[in-house]
Design a protein around this motif. Structure first.
Motif, PDB file in Angstrom:
ATOM      1  N   GLY A 551      -5.091   7.037  19.446  1.00 48.29           N
ATOM      2  CA  GLY A 551      -4.942   6.206  20.641  1.00 48.29           C
ATOM      3  C   GLY A 551      -4.892   4.716  20.394  1.00 48.29           C
ATOM      4  N   TYR A 552      -4.669   4.286  19.136  1.00 47.50           N
ATOM      5  CA  TYR A 552      -4.556   2.856  18.824  1.00 47.50           C
ATOM      6  C   TYR A 552      -3.083   2.464  18.703  1.00 47.50           C
ATOM      7  N   PRO A 553      -2.743   1.189  18.958  1.00 47.85           N
ATOM      8  CA  PRO A 553      -1.335   0.768  18.934  1.00 47.85           C
ATOM      9  C   PRO A 553      -0.655   1.063  17.591  1.00 47.85           C
ATOM     10  N   ILE A 554       0.623   1.497  17.678  1.00 52.07           N
ATOM     11  CA  ILE A 554       1.416   1.775  16.472  1.00 52.07           C
ATOM     12  C   ILE A 554       2.115   0.486  16.052  1.00 52.07           C
ATOM     13  N   VAL A 555       2.067   0.170  14.762  1.00 51.67           N
ATOM     14  CA  VAL A 555       2.691  -1.047  14.238  1.00 51.67           C
ATOM     15  C   VAL A 555       3.517  -0.717  12.991  1.00 51.67           C
ATOM     16  N   ASN A 556       4.254  -1.730  12.544  1.00 49.82           N
ATOM     17  CA  ASN A 556       5.060  -1.620  11.315  1.00 49.82           C
ATOM     18  C   ASN A 556       5.993  -0.402  11.368  1.00 49.82           C
ATOM     19  N   LEU A 557       6.713  -0.299  12.486  1.00 50.33           N
ATOM     20  CA  LEU A 557       7.568   0.874  12.722  1.00 50.33           C
ATOM     21  C   LEU A 557       8.997   0.437  13.037  1.00 50.33           C
ATOM     22  N   ARG A 558       9.939   1.064  12.361  1.00 45.50           N
ATOM     23  CA  ARG A 558      11.362   0.863  12.683  1.00 45.50           C
ATOM     24  C   ARG A 558      11.884   2.153  13.297  1.00 45.50           C
ATOM     25  N   ALA A 559      12.532   2.043  14.453  1.00 45.59           N
ATOM     26  CA  ALA A 559      13.090   3.205  15.145  1.00 45.59           C
ATOM     27  C   ALA A 559      14.602   3.029  15.258  1.00 45.59           C
ATOM     28  N   THR A 560      15.332   3.949  14.681  1.00 48.79           N
ATOM     29  CA  THR A 560      16.796   3.875  14.714  1.00 48.79           C
ATOM     30  C   THR A 560      17.342   5.017  15.564  1.00 48.79           C
ATOM     31  N   LEU A 561      17.961   4.662  16.688  1.00 46.54           N
ATOM     32  CA  LEU A 561      18.604   5.655  17.547  1.00 46.54           C
ATOM     33  C   LEU A 561      19.997   5.922  16.983  1.00 46.54           C
ATOM     34  N   TYR A 562      20.263   7.187  16.583  1.00 49.07           N
ATOM     35  CA  TYR A 562      21.543   7.450  15.926  1.00 49.07           C
ATOM     36  C   TYR A 562      22.312   8.606  16.562  1.00 49.07           C
ATOM     37  N   ASP A 563      21.688   9.374  17.441  1.00 51.11           N
ATOM     38  CA  ASP A 563      22.418  10.503  18.033  1.00 51.11           C
ATOM     39  C   ASP A 563      21.731  10.915  19.328  1.00 51.11           C
ATOM     40  N   GLY A 564      22.370  11.795  20.044  1.00 53.03           N
ATOM     41  CA  GLY A 564      21.804  12.298  21.276  1.00 53.03           C
ATOM     42  C   GLY A 564      22.890  12.921  22.134  1.00 53.03           C
ATOM     43  N   SER A 565      22.548  13.209  23.387  1.00 55.34           N
ATOM     44  CA  SER A 565      23.543  13.727  24.326  1.00 55.34           C
ATOM     45  C   SER A 565      23.091  13.399  25.739  1.00 55.34           C
ATOM     46  N   TYR A 566      24.000  13.614  26.695  1.00 57.71           N
ATOM     47  CA  TYR A 566      23.670  13.267  28.073  1.00 57.71           C
ATOM     48  C   TYR A 566      24.390  14.209  29.016  1.00 57.71           C
ATOM     49  N   HIS A 567      23.992  14.162  30.281  1.00 60.16           N
ATOM     50  CA  HIS A 567      24.631  14.949  31.330  1.00 60.16           C
ATOM     51  C   HIS A 567      25.204  13.961  32.341  1.00 60.16           C
ATOM     52  N   PRO A 568      26.472  14.143  32.705  1.00 63.22           N
ATOM     53  CA  PRO A 568      27.113  13.152  33.580  1.00 63.22           C
ATOM     54  C   PRO A 568      26.423  12.997  34.934  1.00 63.22           C
ATOM     55  N   VAL A 569      25.687  14.015  35.382  1.00 63.16           N
ATOM     56  CA  VAL A 569      25.028  13.931  36.694  1.00 63.16           C
ATOM     57  C   VAL A 569      23.508  13.769  36.557  1.00 63.16           C
TER      58      VAL A 569
END
Length: 694
Positions: A551-569
């Motif tokens: 439950g302590y803050p997360i630090v020194n983190l790199r997050a790379t969004l590289y893929d996913g999907s979605y629904h048009p509605v």
């Protein structure tokens, strides 16, 4: 009181080790001078200068208090100062404005840490001082032993002036080295008495030493001494005054504050040989130009003064205790405060004796008094003539060394507690309060546990707010040690529009100590629409403070969004925020670790305590980085986890008999050892269960 000139004003600080009788000495002076009708006792809580309920209850001085009296056509203002180390901040202002100091030591205990600290503070601050060996009426009192200890530590500067006459182990009287006469006291009556042969021989020896010492401070006296081999009493007194002024002579006197024996002789010496403000020059800067300015302690100079203490009282209001450095202060004056850049109306001018306020027409250069309800003025501020402004250097108070969390005993009183503590901070600048952003606690820092206890009691007595202490929460952090690719998928169908968000995020540690969090967008081909990418970042940032293992803050983190999907509605910002949170939770598989704050500690101790300090540092998981020789011994530089240092002020005082001191400042975060981390994680899980049950 009648009017006095600057030449007839003396301001004397009473300092020394706690319990050696400073308050009793101030009380005896007030009684013998006729300022009070009955002599109060510390044990009964009836003294003039210990009037606060906490002082009465604990039978110790906590705050600086004034005790003015008239003697030999002069006005002497004694400033009774605490001797306990938690309240050393109370000495800062008074020792800056005092003309001289009486260092009180016990004839039984001899040289103690408080005596050493008082001598050091007086010498470093350039405050002329006299040593008073008190409690001569007590069993096992030993003036000669005390004198020997003083000479061993401070050399030939130490000069006995008033010495005891003992009769079968009892303090029967005292003798004056200058006159060779002996005296005894009954009540307020001082009578001459015969000096025993042994004491007479001592007096002759002391006087010879004093003549040589007095001759050494003035060329004219030196020539006379070489020519004639001796000096007259008047010439010795002249040399004594000069020597005390430049600290080449430290006179030693004896007394019993409780019986009054020898006290009037000390009062005589204050008036006859101790320096006052006459001839002093005070240096400051012109707040408009920045140029150096000086003011003489003279009524013909423009008005200037400095606030050396503030008393906060919910009924009386704020009282500002001041020393007038130059000019004259009257109640109808408008004063300029260059620190706040505001004008203040003087209003009623007071003389203070303990808690009693007496209105006076004026205060002149060299005098001490008080002003009420100044709106924009704090301890250390300058007050001056707006047409001739000057700003004196503010006081440097000792930094707090111990911190505890303040917890309200009644829910909803947090604001009341904060308001009360802020008011008390006007009175005592040596403690601080801070609402921490990490742990959301109110943390109070001070000089020691006793000071913290007293402040909480004052908070309740003065402002009706009840609080207690707890150990502060450590602002731990969490991070990961390896990279992972994590999927966050949120899908919910509930009739009509559903919710759909889907992302793949690569999480990796940042090892270079750069940003605490970095978001990288590497989406191609529109698999996650541009409009939803900020929602992924926001979902991650909002959940970083919640941690992954404890439950302590997360630090020194790199997050790379590289893929996913979605629904048009069914896709929405909210759905992608939830998907990001689900992805972040999977960092539990990325070798998560706890980080703890590490501080650099500089610990100054006499050489004989070095072994204890080094061993103790090892026990606290500290690393000694080096040692430097300093004036008082050694300065040990170490790096140590904050979790091991909360009560260090108390422990260091115990290990070094209060001779050690330390400072700390934050350096960096480091990984918590696995065995300790496991306990922290288990406690966090237990606390979370308890909170959920509530």
């Amino acid at each position: 009181m009648k009017d006095y000139t600057t030449a007839n004003l003396h301001n004397v600080a009473l300092i020394g080790h706690g319990g050696d009788g400073k308050t009793s000495l101030a009380e005896a002076m007030l009684y013998l001078s006729g300022s009070i009708e009955r002599m109060g006792k510390t044990a009964d809580g009836t003294t003039t200068t210990d009037y606060d309920p906490e002082e009465i209850k604990r039978t110790i001085s906590i705050s600086a208090a004034l005790a003015p009296f008239e003697w030999k056509d002069k006005k002497v203002t004694v400033i009774d100062l605490p001797g306990y180390f938690d309240f050393m901040g109370e000495l800062t202002g008074p020792m800056k404005i005092a003309d001289c100091a009486l260092i009180v030591m016990s004839a039984v205990a001899g040289m103690e840490v408080g005596t050493e600290k008082a001598m050091k503070m007086s010498s470093k601050g350039g405050v002329p001082h006299m040593i008073v060996i008190n409690q001569m009426d007590r069993e096992n009192a030993n003036f000669d032993k005390c004198l020997e200890e003083l000479k061993e530590k401070y050399g030939s500067a130490v000069a006995p002036i008033i010495v005891p006459i003992m009769d079968k182990g009892a303090f029967a009287g005292y003798a004056n080295v200058l006159t060779g006469k002996g005296f005894t006291v009954k009540g307020k009556t001082v009578s001459e008495m015969a000096v025993p042969a042994g004491v007479a021989d001592q007096l002759a020896s002391y006087k010879e030493e004093l003549s040589e010492t007095a001759a050494g401070v003035d060329e004219e006296l030196m020539e006379k001494f070489f020519e004639e081999g001796e000096l007259s009493d008047e010439e010795i007194q002249k040399g004594l005054r000069l020597g005390i002024g430049d600290a080449s002579i430290v006179p030693v006197v004896c007394c019993s504050a409780v019986t009054g024996m020898g006290v009037s002789a000390i009062m005589d010496m204050i008036c006859d040989v101790m320096p006052n403000s006459v001839g002093k020059e005070y240096t400051g800067v012109n707040p408009k130009t920045g140029d150096t300015e000086t003011r003489k302690a003279d009524v013909s100079e423009p008005f200037s003064a400095q606030v050396f203490k503030t008393v906060a009282d919910p009924f009386v209001g704020k009282l500002s205790l001041i020393k007038v450095f130059s000019g004259v202060l009257t109640g109808d004056m408008t004063l300029y405060n260059p620190n706040s850049e505001k004008n203040e109306k003087a209003g009623t001018v007071y003389m203070m004796r303990g808690k009693k306020q007496t209105a006076v027409d004026k205060l002149i250069a060299g005098d001490i008094g008080a002003l009420a309800k100044l709106q924009n003025t704090a301890t250390g501020n300058t007050l001056c003539d707006a047409a001739k402004p000057i700003k004196y250097e503010e006081f440097k108070f000792p930094k707090p060394v111990i911190s505890l969390a303040v917890v309200a005993k009644k829910q909803g009183e947090e604001d009341k507690i904060a308001t009360g503590l802020n008011k008390l901070m006007e009175e005592d600048p040596t403690f601080s309060i801070e609402k921490t952003t990490d742990t959301k606690e109110m943390v109070m820092s001070a000089q020691g546990e006793l000071q913290l206890e007293v402040l909480i009691k004052k908070l309740q007595a003065k402002f009706g707010a009840e609080a207690s202490f707890a150990d502060p929460k450590i602002p731990y952090r969490e991070t990961i040690r390896k990279s992972i690719k994590a999927e966050g998928r949120h899908k919910k169908q509930s009739g009509g529009h559903g919710q759909f968000g889907h992302c793949w995020v690569e999480f990796e540690p940042i090892f270079d100590g750069g940003e605490e969090f970095e978001f990288v967008d590497k989406v191609v081909g529109g698999v996650v629409p541009r409009s939803f990418i900020p929602a992924v970042e926001k979902g991650l940032r909002e959940n970083l403070p919640k941690g992954i293992i404890a439950g302590y803050p997360i630090v020194n983190l790199r997050a790379t969004l590289y893929d996913g999907s979605y629904h048009p509605v069914d896709s929405s910002e909210m759905a992608f925020k939830i998907a990001a949170r689900l992805a972040l939770k999977k960092c539990v598989d990325a070798s998560p670790v706890l980080l703890e704050p590490v501080y650099s500690a500089k610990i100054t101790v006499p050489d004989e305590y070095m072994g204890d300090i080094m061993g103790d540092m090892n026990r606290r998981r500290g690393r000694v980085m080096g040692m430097n020789p300093v004036e008082d011994g050694q300065e040990v530089e170490a790096e140590v986890p904050l979790s091991e240092m909360f009560k260090y002020a108390t422990d260091l005082r115990s290990m070094t008999q209060a001779r050690g001191s330390f400072t700390m400042e934050f350096v960096r975060y480091e990984e918590v050892p696995q065995n300790i981390a496991q306990k922290i994680i288990e406690n966090a899980a237990k606390n979370k269960v308890d909170e959920d049950d509530d």
